[in-house]
Design a protein around this motif. Structure first.
Motif, PDB file in Angstrom:
ATOM      1  N   GLN A 121      -8.912   7.744 -12.718  1.00  0.00           N
ATOM      2  CA  GLN A 121      -8.046   7.693 -11.455  1.00  0.00           C
ATOM      3  C   GLN A 121      -8.721   6.368 -10.449  1.00  0.00           C
ATOM      4  OE1 GLN A 121      -8.161  12.237 -11.003  1.00  0.00           O
ATOM      5  NE2 GLN A 121      -6.420  11.290  -9.801  1.00  0.00           N
ATOM      6  N   ASN A 122      -9.474   5.800 -11.312  1.00  0.00           N
ATOM      7  CA  ASN A 122     -10.316   4.573 -10.257  1.00  0.00           C
ATOM      8  C   ASN A 122      -9.437   3.802  -9.683  1.00  0.00           C
ATOM      9  OD1 ASN A 122     -12.852   3.121  -9.578  1.00  0.00           O
ATOM     10  ND2 ASN A 122     -11.997   1.800 -10.928  1.00  0.00           N
ATOM     11  N   ARG A 123      -8.328   3.213 -10.469  1.00  0.00           N
ATOM     12  CA  ARG A 123      -7.443   2.215  -9.907  1.00  0.00           C
ATOM     13  C   ARG A 123      -6.738   2.899  -8.724  1.00  0.00           C
ATOM     14  NH1 ARG A 123      -5.888  -2.629 -11.284  1.00  0.00           N
ATOM     15  NH2 ARG A 123      -4.094  -3.459 -10.297  1.00  0.00           N
ATOM     16  N   GLN A 124      -6.069   4.316  -9.168  1.00  0.00           N
ATOM     17  CA  GLN A 124      -5.095   4.973  -7.856  1.00  0.00           C
ATOM     18  C   GLN A 124      -5.868   5.307  -6.764  1.00  0.00           C
ATOM     19  OE1 GLN A 124      -3.745   8.672  -9.549  1.00  0.00           O
ATOM     20  NE2 GLN A 124      -3.420   9.446  -7.408  1.00  0.00           N
ATOM     21  N   LEU A 125      -7.378   5.730  -6.888  1.00  0.00           N
ATOM     22  CA  LEU A 125      -8.142   6.177  -5.706  1.00  0.00           C
ATOM     23  C   LEU A 125      -8.446   4.710  -4.776  1.00  0.00           C
ATOM     24  CD1 LEU A 125     -10.416   8.735  -7.542  1.00  0.00           C
ATOM     25  CD2 LEU A 125      -8.550   9.076  -6.055  1.00  0.00           C
ATOM     26  N   ILE A 126      -8.876   3.729  -5.725  1.00  0.00           N
ATOM     27  CA  ILE A 126      -9.222   2.463  -4.815  1.00  0.00           C
ATOM     28  C   ILE A 126      -7.937   2.001  -4.144  1.00  0.00           C
ATOM     29  CG2 ILE A 126      -9.716   0.068  -5.338  1.00  0.00           C
ATOM     30  CD1 ILE A 126     -11.626   0.937  -7.316  1.00  0.00           C
ATOM     31  N   GLU A 127      -6.664   2.044  -4.881  1.00  0.00           N
ATOM     32  CA  GLU A 127      -5.343   1.647  -4.158  1.00  0.00           C
ATOM     33  C   GLU A 127      -5.023   2.368  -3.088  1.00  0.00           C
ATOM     34  OE1 GLU A 127      -0.777   0.833  -5.540  1.00  0.00           O
ATOM     35  OE2 GLU A 127      -2.246   0.271  -6.911  1.00  0.00           O
ATOM     36  N   GLU A 128      -5.229   3.713  -3.191  1.00  0.00           N
ATOM     37  CA  GLU A 128      -5.079   4.640  -1.813  1.00  0.00           C
ATOM     38  C   GLU A 128      -5.766   4.428  -0.893  1.00  0.00           C
ATOM     39  OE1 GLU A 128      -5.365   8.565  -3.561  1.00  0.00           O
ATOM     40  OE2 GLU A 128      -3.344   8.592  -4.461  1.00  0.00           O
ATOM     41  N   ARG A 129      -7.145   4.389  -1.277  1.00  0.00           N
ATOM     42  CA  ARG A 129      -8.242   4.122  -0.103  1.00  0.00           C
ATOM     43  C   ARG A 129      -8.185   2.550   0.487  1.00  0.00           C
ATOM     44  NH1 ARG A 129     -11.006   6.291   3.814  1.00  0.00           N
ATOM     45  NH2 ARG A 129     -12.701   5.064   4.503  1.00  0.00           N
ATOM     46  N   THR A 130      -7.836   1.432  -0.182  1.00  0.00           N
ATOM     47  CA  THR A 130      -7.419   0.193   0.356  1.00  0.00           C
ATOM     48  C   THR A 130      -6.220   0.369   1.282  1.00  0.00           C
ATOM     49  OG1 THR A 130      -8.381  -0.835  -1.673  1.00  0.00           O
ATOM     50  CG2 THR A 130      -6.787  -2.216  -0.304  1.00  0.00           C
ATOM     51  N   GLN A 187      -8.646  -7.735  -1.452  1.00  0.00           N
ATOM     52  CA  GLN A 187      -8.593  -6.306  -1.694  1.00  0.00           C
ATOM     53  C   GLN A 187      -7.225  -5.825  -2.130  1.00  0.00           C
ATOM     54  OE1 GLN A 187     -11.433  -4.295  -1.867  1.00  0.00           O
ATOM     55  NE2 GLN A 187     -12.317  -6.169  -1.394  1.00  0.00           N
ATOM     56  N   ILE A 188      -6.131  -6.250  -1.455  1.00  0.00           N
ATOM     57  CA  ILE A 188      -4.947  -5.574  -1.686  1.00  0.00           C
ATOM     58  C   ILE A 188      -4.318  -6.391  -2.948  1.00  0.00           C
ATOM     59  CG2 ILE A 188      -2.371  -5.719  -0.826  1.00  0.00           C
ATOM     60  CD1 ILE A 188      -3.485  -5.420   1.798  1.00  0.00           C
ATOM     61  N   ASP A 189      -4.715  -7.424  -3.226  1.00  0.00           N
ATOM     62  CA  ASP A 189      -4.466  -8.181  -4.638  1.00  0.00           C
ATOM     63  C   ASP A 189      -4.952  -7.475  -5.740  1.00  0.00           C
ATOM     64  OD1 ASP A 189      -3.300 -10.356  -5.971  1.00  0.00           O
ATOM     65  OD2 ASP A 189      -5.297 -11.370  -6.336  1.00  0.00           O
ATOM     66  N   SER A 190      -6.046  -6.767  -5.435  1.00  0.00           N
ATOM     67  CA  SER A 190      -6.606  -5.767  -6.685  1.00  0.00           C
ATOM     68  C   SER A 190      -5.675  -4.577  -6.795  1.00  0.00           C
ATOM     69  CB  SER A 190      -8.081  -5.574  -6.541  1.00  0.00           C
ATOM     70  OG  SER A 190      -8.105  -4.718  -5.273  1.00  0.00           O
ATOM     71  N   THR A 191      -4.777  -4.237  -6.150  1.00  0.00           N
ATOM     72  CA  THR A 191      -3.905  -3.265  -6.290  1.00  0.00           C
ATOM     73  C   THR A 191      -2.542  -3.626  -6.556  1.00  0.00           C
ATOM     74  OG1 THR A 191      -3.159  -2.952  -3.860  1.00  0.00           O
ATOM     75  CG2 THR A 191      -5.101  -2.178  -4.265  1.00  0.00           C
ATOM     76  N   GLU A 192      -1.753  -2.297  -6.808  1.00  0.00           N
ATOM     77  CA  GLU A 192      -0.465  -2.644  -7.236  1.00  0.00           C
ATOM     78  C   GLU A 192       0.739  -2.323  -6.062  1.00  0.00           C
ATOM     79  OE1 GLU A 192       0.185  -0.541 -10.810  1.00  0.00           O
ATOM     80  OE2 GLU A 192      -1.202  -1.530 -12.043  1.00  0.00           O
TER      81      GLU A 192
END
Length: 518
Positions: A121-130, A167-172
């Motif tokens: 869930q790393n990507r999802q958690l990072i995206e939510e936090r970002t 930071q946002i670029d690393s999310t979807e």
């Protein structure tokens, strides 16, 4: 319904781990268990798993041997190595085998769950936090844009926008990206008004509130670092924006400490001919043209505008009474980069080595002219990625590694940035008007007032003029100048390309970094 994540757990004492397995099952994971490395490899060959737990001390095939075989079959599956031993060589071997995590027995359920959660869930958690963090900071940035009073305020705003861009670029989360783009547009609009109001006053001799400009960089950031019999490298990467530097910097952290990271303001026009010559000479263009007409190339000249950088550098050193052994190199082609590497040992005998790397500038212009490059970098995210990829495989990266190994220090900067242009702005001029898309110099320029920064008296901007009635006009925000002739073709050809010469955060506020070797 969301599909359960599947975990393979290999341990010769798997029966003792039932409480942990039950805990993970209650958390919603499917668990497959095996007692040996051979069975684990067979399972990986026949089934798909999201995570593998691998005991290091199994009879027969060890955990490390099993890891090696699994990586050959399905290298992308994350593997968590579990061991009773804390011996360093086992940890080193496991990390070298590209494990995702390393756990030491005795285990506890929360420790295992955290490891799984971190991996799956790393990507999802990072995206939510970002997303949450940017939403919180959005109002702060908006207020800062509305209340910005000086050049430092704008540099801080641009740093924040650049941080969130990456930071946002690393999310979807595309919705947050659109919000950020809107905020960047708002910032550039306000920044353009700020520059119109203050730029000419920055050039007044008595003004103490001005930012560091191109012509002050070497005196303030390079010359004080020159030491007798100790080499300093000053590297200018042409056309490098702050966001591109932020992509490159992590690649250098294994080799260098960042002693100082700052920004300065590129002079106008934000082009190589003006900004870089000012950088090396320590003078504004008006003084360069007035006192050294043999070195200054006017707009109507067919000769290159940067043929005398080494001469400007020597003038700057003499003006500041600096006597030191110096070298100057310009790298445009691959063979020139190789030649610099071959000459590295002799450079260590100099107190100052100045190097210009033009590749980023070449990429940005190639993006305009070459369909392939244009497709490779359709947006700013891809443009950053392209720059990072170039740097990773460049002779410049190899040079920096050599500098670190030699224990030398480096100052890295650029002469100006670039702006992705989207909106055409009609302008009419005679055949002698400059061809640059972000600024025009000439007489009888005809355009609609408003979304431009017009300098009717070039001497006030410390700029030379070809004739008495010459004026300069700079595009702002994401506008680019287009002539009425073949207007539609011209617009379609240059829309969504990276250009420089005008007024924007991306073009004017650029990085300068002092690196010391680790």
């Amino acid at each position: 319904m969301t599909q359960k994540s599947s975990i393979l757990w290999a341990d010769d004492e798997i029966d003792l781990l039932k409480p942990h397995i039950l805990f993970l099952q209650q958390k919603g994971y499917d668990i497959t268990t095996v007692n040996s490395g051979i069975d684990a490899v067979e399972e990986v060959e026949n089934h798909n798993f999201d995570v593998i737990f691998l005991d290091e001390m199994m009879p027969g095939m060890t955990g490390l041997e099993t890891l090696q075989q699994i990586k050959q079959i399905k290298p992308q599956i994350p593997v968590v190595m579990i061991t009773k031993s804390e011996e360093e060589h086992i940890m080193d071997d496991a990390i070298g085998g590209k494990i995702a995590d390393y756990l030491i027995k005795p285990l506890n359920p929360s420790q295992i769950w955290l490891s799984v959660k971190k991996i799956l869930q790393n990507r999802q958690l990072i995206e939510e936090r970002t997303t949450h963090s940017y939403q919180q900071d959005f109002m702060n940035i908006s207020m800062a844009i509305g209340e910005a009073e000086d050049h430092e305020d704008w540099a801080n705003i641009y740093r924040k926008l650049t941080y969130w861009d990456i930071q946002i670029d690393s999310t979807e989360n595309k919705s947050m990206h659109e919000v950020l783009e809107t905020q960047k547009t708002e910032a550039n609009s306000s920044f353009a008004r700020f520059v119109k109001d203050h730029y000419l006053t920055w050039l007044e001799e008595k003004n103490q509130q001005k930012p560091m400009l191109s012509n002050q960089v070497m005196k303030r950031k390079v010359f004080p670092k020159i030491k007798e019999k100790k080499p300093l490298f000053f590297i200018v990467i042409d056309n490098l924006r702050l966001d591109q530097w932020e992509e490159i910097e992590p690649l250098l952290t294994p080799y260098f400490n960042v002693r100082e990271k700052d920004t300065y303001y590129s002079i106008l026009p934000t082009t190589t001919a003006y900004a870089r010559n000012a950088l090396f000479s320590g003078m504004m263009p008006l003084d360069m043209a007035r006192f050294y007409p043999n070195l200054w190339e006017d707009e109507d000249s067919d000769d290159g505008k940067n043929n005398f950088e080494e001469d400007w550098l020597k003038i700057n050193l003499e003006k500041n009474r600096i006597q030191c052994k110096t070298s100057y190199s310009k790298v445009i082609q691959t063979n020139q980069g190789k030649a610099v590497l071959d000459q590295f040992h002799s450079m260590l005998q100099n107190e100052l080595n100045v190097l210009v790397y033009n590749f980023v500038d070449m990429v940005s212009h190639a993006r305009t002219d070459m369909k392939m490059i244009r497709e490779l970098a359709p947006d700013e995210s891809a443009y950053r990625s392209l720059t990072k990829s170039w740097f990773e495989h460049s002779s410049l990266f190899e040079l920096l590694k050599k500098i670190q190994a030699a224990g030398a220090e480096v100052v890295v900067t650029t002469d100006h940035g670039t702006k992705k242009v989207n909106r055409p702005y009609r302008i009419i001029g005679d055949k002698n008007v400059t061809t640059n898309l972000r600024y025009k110099q000439g007489k009888n320029l005809n355009f609609e007032g408003g979304k431009v920064f017009e300098v009717r008296k070039p001497e006030e901007a410390k700029l030379p003029k070809l004739n008495v009635s010459s004026t300069y006009v700079f595009a702002v925000e994401d506008y680019f100048f287009a002539y009425p002739n073949n207007y539609n073709y011209y617009v379609n050809y240059y829309k969504d390309t990276f250009q420089h010469g005008g007024v924007s955060l991306e073009e004017m506020i650029v990085p300068i970094v002092h690196l010391s070797p680790k």
